[in-house]
Design an enzyme around this catalytic site. Structure first.
Site, PDB file in Angstrom:
ATOM      1  N   ASP A 331       0.684  -1.255  -0.202  1.00 24.78           N
ATOM      2  CA  ASP A 331      -0.072   0.033   0.025  1.00 24.78           C
ATOM      3  C   ASP A 331       0.832   1.104  -0.234  1.00 24.78           C
ATOM      4  O   ASP A 331       1.971   0.996   0.332  1.00 24.78           O
ATOM      5  CB  ASP A 331      -0.862  -0.149   1.142  1.00 24.78           C
ATOM      6  CG  ASP A 331      -1.991   0.895   1.215  1.00 24.78           C
ATOM      7  OD1 ASP A 331      -2.246   1.618   0.223  1.00 24.78           O
ATOM      8  OD2 ASP A 331      -2.494   1.250   2.196  1.00 24.78           O
ATOM      9  N   ASP A 641      -4.171  -2.438   5.065  1.00 26.60           N
ATOM     10  CA  ASP A 641      -4.685  -2.111   6.224  1.00 26.60           C
ATOM     11  C   ASP A 641      -5.986  -2.007   6.422  1.00 26.60           C
ATOM     12  O   ASP A 641      -6.703  -1.887   7.540  1.00 26.60           O
ATOM     13  CB  ASP A 641      -4.103  -0.687   6.696  1.00 26.60           C
ATOM     14  CG  ASP A 641      -4.349   0.333   5.946  1.00 26.60           C
ATOM     15  OD1 ASP A 641      -5.111  -0.026   4.787  1.00 26.60           O
ATOM     16  OD2 ASP A 641      -3.889   1.461   5.807  1.00 26.60           O
ATOM     17  N   ASP A 645      -8.442  -5.173   1.767  1.00 26.25           N
ATOM     18  CA  ASP A 645      -7.308  -5.699   1.777  1.00 26.25           C
ATOM     19  C   ASP A 645      -7.367  -7.110   2.256  1.00 26.25           C
ATOM     20  O   ASP A 645      -6.379  -8.174   1.678  1.00 26.25           O
ATOM     21  CB  ASP A 645      -5.825  -5.169   2.520  1.00 26.25           C
ATOM     22  CG  ASP A 645      -5.800  -3.642   2.022  1.00 26.25           C
ATOM     23  OD1 ASP A 645      -5.732  -3.459   0.600  1.00 26.25           O
ATOM     24  OD2 ASP A 645      -5.662  -2.507   2.788  1.00 26.25           O
TER      25      ASP A 645
END
Length: 901
Positions: A331, A641, A645
């Protein structure tokens, strides 16, 4: 009424949604109708997946080929009446199972965490009356009131919005709160851009709204992600695959040797029953009893080392998997970047300035282009951002960090002004606020009115296009009015945008005397343009070096983010995503989720390797990206997070969740949790994982020659009808004590200096390559020659069988001690590594020597293990054997180094 779950609610007008769901946009559902729908559709919750019982989790620790071998050998030794031997074997198996169970017992189902994210209350309107209710009772058609701070209880269609902004980062990855409005959007609009929708589990960060529930429970976006979690494959790690394959090879070899021994003995005329027992003894001798426990303990030590580097491992095999990683999908926000918006560029009065420092700490300066001081217009532009602002910066407690209350972009404006020496309290006292117009998505600006001397001034900030169209003039560097050059402003905007900066424009307008209120007509035109400020969530300094280290180690790094493509590509360039991952040279290519959707699986398999940045991707697309990489043979680490995901984290070979900003669902789907949300910690963990695998290979390369030597000694004795040089109970003593006192010391071996300069290991490469296998066979043959030779030598000199066997046992142990120093590195000499760089090895050798003295000279040990005291001459021969093996192995390593040079 038929509830249609797959309707494109974002494309429909609020009025059409209310008609389709047969509800009132003012009074909501009647109680009777709501209860009927609840009975028909079920509660607004996600069903928890059935958990494995504690007993089942414990029993599954025994479901490994090596454990089956040990259990079988334990049963056989018990049947042979060897209670001590069988107790030791069963003890090893039990320790291994307990260690694995304790590690796994920390894990809780990811779906349970998903269910927990939906457990909250909602302000519900039924029959025209509002009340706080458990969100589980919501049904499609219910009317819900959202307020700042509320968790969104279900998927909602917005009917009426008052400056509503929703933090959707856990669902879409968008780093800033999203402005919402009732306006319908096109059918193909991505989830992150459906401004008329609010999704379950997200958070109302600002404003209020009236909404209709359109989906509950499993029919929500969270429910769809829950289904994706079920579709994600449970993958074996490279280590578990290799250990399983390796264990089957060992099993086949042991059974083959035992069968050969039985056949040879039977052919020579021995009784079948005697040969069966002899073959069992051979099998027990050839089994590496310490290997399963050693693997578990080495991995557990790796867990401890990683924890010190801010990476908490939840599943033991994940330690080694990190060392095999070929691709890291990460990310952006908070992992590669600071997750703190920072103004980097100021442009006002025709002159620019760079602003140093990162984050919300007011440490840094404003450095004008050309080295001159700030001009009057630049200060006024910064003042505008300071006063037209609702954010609050909280100073940190000792050891803490600066915290923000409000919009992160506004917080960045406060910091940039303070870096220029403007004090907020003093500015507010000199120009107190009289009125304000809050930011609205339709108008794209915010304005505040301030008393200034005997009059008043309005400060305006917002999107550059909307602010610029309201301006009639500007100020020159000296602060005097000047003609507005819109072309110059647009060129500066494009320059900032090309650097990935989010651009805000600032203006001011004189206010009619005596009027204390502010309305949109007052700032509809005739404003004075002040300037631009460009901000970005800057990359972490340590992320840049970590990405470089990963690329040097042959690991591709991919950024997968919910942010806009332009910003993501700019950050990608800053941290060094390019060249190795992208074509042409040095160009950081990026794709959006919509572009990914149009690719076939074959096209995606090629594209995913050439592209470094993926923006605006959905949970399904993240899952598809991971699977595409795995289909190409890559070992994938995936960071995340948000709830969105979780499916990809579960699918990845190793899922990495953020400990600070991560959702519970992400943490529970992951194999590893970062306690500092920092990409650099992933690179550290990869390095540790490679070190763990090195130590595992070193241990296996060290322990197997003993088992080969023992098996060959027994086989040779049976083949030639000679008295056994070592007994099964002595074999167990050798295997168990040396594994614990010597072999496990390799787990503490420091990482080799070139660890992150090697390419990733081929996932299909066997656990032992040809070179290591040759060394194992060489040492095994040397053990056979030395142990068998000295055993026969002692018998010819008139020693008792017990004394000769004691010599053979000590040959095995001392050769293992010498070979332990060889095995600290497969290629390097122990002298170049430093004889004291791993003090555990030296301590282990000393303790093992003490045990051998006890075995050789203690009367009770002589009785238990059929040993006898020996003299100095015998010890001299034993030491000579150990030195011979050490020198031969070091010679072999030196020849290999020359061949590879």
């Amino acid at each position: 009424m038929a509830i249609l779950h797959e309707r494109p609610w974002h494309q429909m007008s609020p009025e059409d949604v209310a008609v389709l769901l047969e509800t009132s946009s003012d009074k909501g559902l009647e109680h009777a109708e709501a209860e009927a729908r609840l009975r028909r559709l079920g509660p607004n919750s996600l069903p928890a997946r059935r958990q494995k019982s504690a007993l089942k989790r414990f029993l599954l620790q025994f479901h490994q080929p090596l454990i089956y071998i040990l259990l079988a050998s334990g049963v056989v030794t018990a049947l042979l009446g060897e209670a001590v031997d069988s107790s030791v074997i069963f003890g090893v198996v039990l320790v291994n199972a307990v260690l694995g169970y304790l590690q796994e017992s920390k894990a809780v189902s990811a779906l349970s965490a998903l269910s927990a994210t939906m457990t909250n209350e909602a302000t519900l309107v039924r029959g025209g009356l509002s009340s706080r209710q458990d969100a589980a009772v919501l049904v499609p058609g219910d009317l819900v009131l959202l307020n700042s701070g509320d968790k969104v209880p279900a998927d909602l269609r917005i009917l009426l919005s008052r400056e509503l902004r929703i933090d959707e980062s856990m669902l879409t990855g968008e780093s800033l709160p999203v402005e919402k409005s009732p306006v319908a959007v096109a059918l193909e609009t991505s989830l992150a851009e459906r401004t008329g929708m609010a999704y379950a589990g997200t958070l109302a960060a600002y404003g209020q709204a009236r909404c209709i529930v359109v989906a509950t429970g499993l029919d929500t976006e969270l429910g769809r992600i829950s289904a994706l979690m079920d579709s994600a494959d449970e993958l074996q790690t490279p280590l578990t695959r290799k250990i399983s394959r390796f264990s089957h090879i060992i099993l086949a070899a042991i059974l083959g040797l035992a069968a050969l021994n039985f056949g040879l003995g039977y052919w020579r005329g021995a009784r079948a029953a005697d040969m069966f027992m002899a073959s069992v003894a051979l099998a027990v001798g050839a089994i590496p009893e310490g290997l399963p426990a050693a693997v578990t303990i080495i991995l557990a030590i790796g867990v401890s080392r990683m924890a010190k580097r801010r990476a908490v491992i939840r599943r033991l095999p994940a330690v080694e998997t990190l060392g095999s990683v070929t691709v890291i999908c990460t990310d952006k926000t908070g992992t590669l970047t600071e997750n703190q918006m920072t103004v980097r560029r100021l442009w006002a009065g025709g002159a620019g300035a760079e602003i140093t420092g990162t984050g919300y700490a007011p440490a840094g300066t404003v450095v004008p282009d050309g080295g001159q001081g700030l001009n009057a217009v630049q200060r006024e532009c910064l003042r505008s951002g300071l006063l037209c602002n609702d954010a609050i910066l909280r100073a940190p407690e000792p050891g803490g960090v600066w915290r923000v209350e409000g919009d992160p972009s506004e917080a960045a404006l406060l910091v940039s002004a303070e870096k220029a020496g403007l004090d907020r309290a003093a500015e507010q006292a000199e120009r107190p606020r009289l009125d304000g117009l809050a930011f609205e998505s339709e108008r794209q600006y915010m304005a505040t009115l301030h008393r200034q001397g005997q009059g008043a001034v309005a400060y305006v900030k917002g999107s550059a296009e909307r602010v610029l169209e309201r301006c009639a003039s500007t100020l020159g560097p000296d602060g005097n009015p000047a003609a507005l050059d819109a072309g110059a402003v647009h060129r500066e905007m494009e320059t900032m945008a090309a650097q990935g900066l989010r651009v805000l424009a600032f203006a001011r307008g004189e206010h009619p005397p005596g009027k204390n209120g502010l309305d949109h007509a007052d700032i509809g035109g005739g404003l004075v343009f002040l300037g631009l400020q460009g901000m970005i969530d800057p990359p972490r300094a340590e992320a840049v070096s970590a990405v470089a280290a990963c690329r040097k180690a042959g690991i591709m790094v991919k950024m997968i983010t919910g942010d806009h493509l332009g910003t993501a590509v700019a950050i990608g360039r800053m941290i060094g995503l390019g060249s190795a991952e992208c074509v042409p040279q040095g160009v950081c290519l990026g794709l959006t989720g919509r572009q990914l959707e149009a690719l076939t699986d074959a096209e995606l398999a090629q594209t995913v390797r050439e592209t470094a940045v993926f923006a605006r991707v959905s949970p399904e697309q993240k899952l598809r990206l991971v699977r595409a990489l795995q289909a190409s043979g890559d070992i994938v680490a995936m960071t995340g997070d948000g709830v969105n995901d979780a499916p990809a984290l579960k699918q990845a070979n190793i899922g990495v969740a953020m400990g600070l900003a991560g959702s519970d669902a992400a943490k529970e789907a992951a194999d590893m949790v970062l306690t500092d949300d920092n990409f650099a910690s992933i690179a550290d963990a990869v390095e540790e994982g490679r070190g763990v695998f090195d130590n595992l290979i070193n241990f296996i390369a060290w322990t197997l020659p003993t088992n080969i030597g023992e098996g060959m000694v027994i086989l040779t004795a049976f083949l030639f009808g000679i008295t056994l040089p070592i007994l099964p109970v002595q074999i167990l003593w050798i295997n168990m004590t040396t594994a614990g006192c010597l072999g496990l010391m390799l787990a503490f071996e420091p990482r080799e200096p070139d660890l992150m300069e090697r390419p990733p290991r081929d996932p299909d490469r066997p656990i032992l390559d040809r070179a290591i296998t040759r060394r194992i066979v060489l040492v095994g043959l040397l053990l056979l020659v030395c142990a068998f030779g000295l055993f026969e030598l002692e018998l010819t000199r008139g020693a008792s069988v017990e004394q000769a066997r004691t010599v053979a046992v000590n040959v095995f142990v001392l050769v293992e001690m010498a070979y332990l120093f060889n095995s600290r590195s497969l290629t390097r000499s122990p002298f170049t590594m430093g004889l004291f760089s791993n003090p555990w090895v030296n301590s282990g050798v000393a303790f093992m020597l003490a045990l051998q003295m006890l075995l050789t000279y203690a009367p009770f040990m002589n009785t238990l293990f059929s040993t006898a005291p020996i003299g100095l001459r015998e010890w001299g021969l034993i030491l000579a054997s150990a030195l011979l093996v050490f020198l031969l192995v070091e010679t072999e390593k030196r020849l290999r180094r020359k061949a590879n040079a």
